[in-house]
Scaffold this motif. Structure first.
Motif, PDB file in Angstrom:
ATOM      1  N   PRO A  77       4.501  -7.564   8.535  1.00 15.87           N
ATOM      2  CA  PRO A  77       3.127  -7.379   8.029  1.00 15.87           C
ATOM      3  C   PRO A  77       2.538  -6.019   8.387  1.00 15.87           C
ATOM      4  N   THR A 109       1.327  -3.092   5.746  1.00 17.97           N
ATOM      5  CA  THR A 109      -0.009  -2.485   5.813  1.00 17.97           C
ATOM      6  C   THR A 109       0.071  -0.975   5.992  1.00 17.97           C
ATOM      7  N   VAL A 150       0.963   1.001   2.822  1.00 15.64           N
ATOM      8  CA  VAL A 150      -0.108   1.208   1.846  1.00 15.64           C
ATOM      9  C   VAL A 150      -0.771   2.562   2.060  1.00 15.64           C
ATOM     10  N   GLY A 184       2.180   0.144  -2.328  1.00 22.31           N
ATOM     11  CA  GLY A 184       0.918   0.539  -1.718  1.00 22.31           C
ATOM     12  C   GLY A 184       0.097   1.438  -2.618  1.00 22.31           C
TER      13      GLY A 184
END
Length: 315
Positions: free
Chosen positions: A249, A253, A256, A268
């Motif tokens: 995860p 993130t 992105v 992203g």
């Protein structure tokens, strides 16, 4: 294994539903994204065309039925199926995240094992401090720093994109070199924090393993220090396997922001473009895909831990 897969499916479904609800509650829609100078009649026509005036329950039912049939919807910004948008962007993100995970894992394990075997020494403390500073830096800040230094000031590496505009005229070897040069800065930005995380867990696990009785026994039998450390390292792999699943995860993130900084045309970059254009079908599909990668990655990490240590298997 079946239970873990079912849990992963439940997580993905919950994330998809939550993403749909939050997107519906977010201000704005494709009609408002057109700007201020658009006639009210055109805005009303767009809302009617995409069913945006229907209730949330009606829109959710329509969206869920399409999803169950394998239809991810239509990208209102790019005017093509969402599946086509994902098919273009996903392989590029997988290349970037796969390389970043490999570099983070290998680099972190080597540094952490080296620290754990020398725990408490001055070199261990210095390396731990440097890794802590590295871990505290956000990926987008590291990306901007690398972009300014190595692309704009030193001109060693390209700043944006996945290939050069003239790459089609290069030989196969030159095209490969060009792709690698474009990959270096995004990969470095995404890998540095991961190296610090893996090194920290590997160091602690290695330090604990070096204090076990089997290490003293191996030394008493006359094994070389390198052989003793290899045995201790094998015993210290379980925490790293767990962290590998938990890192997915964070890796998604971070990708992105890194893709946005370097204009890397992956998931992203597509997600940020879709958010700016209120292209919610692409956003919801990206959330579903990201949650699926994270959930099934965690499940695979649990399975790998069971394989590495049969004592962890549930009866």
């Amino acid at each position: 294994m079946t239970l873990r897969v079912l849990q992963s499916v439940a997580v993905v479904c919950s994330a998809a539903t939550l993403a749909f609800v939050l997107l519906q509650l977010a201000p704005g829609d494709p009609a408002t994204a057109l700007g201020e100078g658009v006639a009210p009649e055109l805005r009303a026509a767009i809302r009617a065309r995409y069913g945006l005036d229907d209730s949330i329950a009606t829109q959710y039912g329509r969206w869920l039925w399409s999803l169950l049939r394998g239809d991810l919807g239509w990208s209102r910004d790019q005017q093509r199926p969402v599946a086509a948008v994902l098919a273009d962007a996903l392989p590029r993100s997988l290349v970037l995240m796969g390389c970043a995970l490999s570099v983070s894992l290998m680099g972190g394990m080597l540094i952490g094992a080296w620290q754990g075997a020398r725990a408490g020494s001055r070199r261990d403390r210095t390396t731990s401090t440097a890794l802590l500073v590295l871990y505290s830096l956000p990926e987008f800040w590291v990306a901007l720093l690398l972009l300014v230094v190595f692309a704009h000031q030193l001109h060693w590496l390209p700043a944006t994109g996945i290939t050069d505009e003239m790459s089609r005229y290069l030989t196969a070897r030159e095209q490969l070199v060009d792709r690698v040069r474009h990959l270096v800065l995004p990969l470095t930005s995404l890998s540095l924090v991961g190296v610090a995380v893996f090194a920290r867990y590997q160091r602690d696990a290695m330090q604990e393993s070096m204090a076990q009785a089997f290490v003293r026994t191996a030394r008493a039998k006359g094994l070389s220090e390198s052989a003793v450390r290899r045995q201790a390292w094998r015993s210290a792999l379980l925490p790293v396997i767990t962290v590998t699943g938990l890192m997915l995860p964070a890796l998604i993130t971070g990708a992105v922001f890194v893709e946005r900084v370097f204009a890397w045309p992956g998931m992203g970059y597509a997600m940020i473009r879709a958010i700016e254009a209120r292209d919610y079908p692409v956003v919801s599909a990206g959330v579903i895909l990201g949650s699926a990668v994270a959930a099934f990655g965690a499940a695979l990490a649990d399975i790998a831990r069971d394989i590495a240590d049969p004592r962890l298997r549930r009866p």
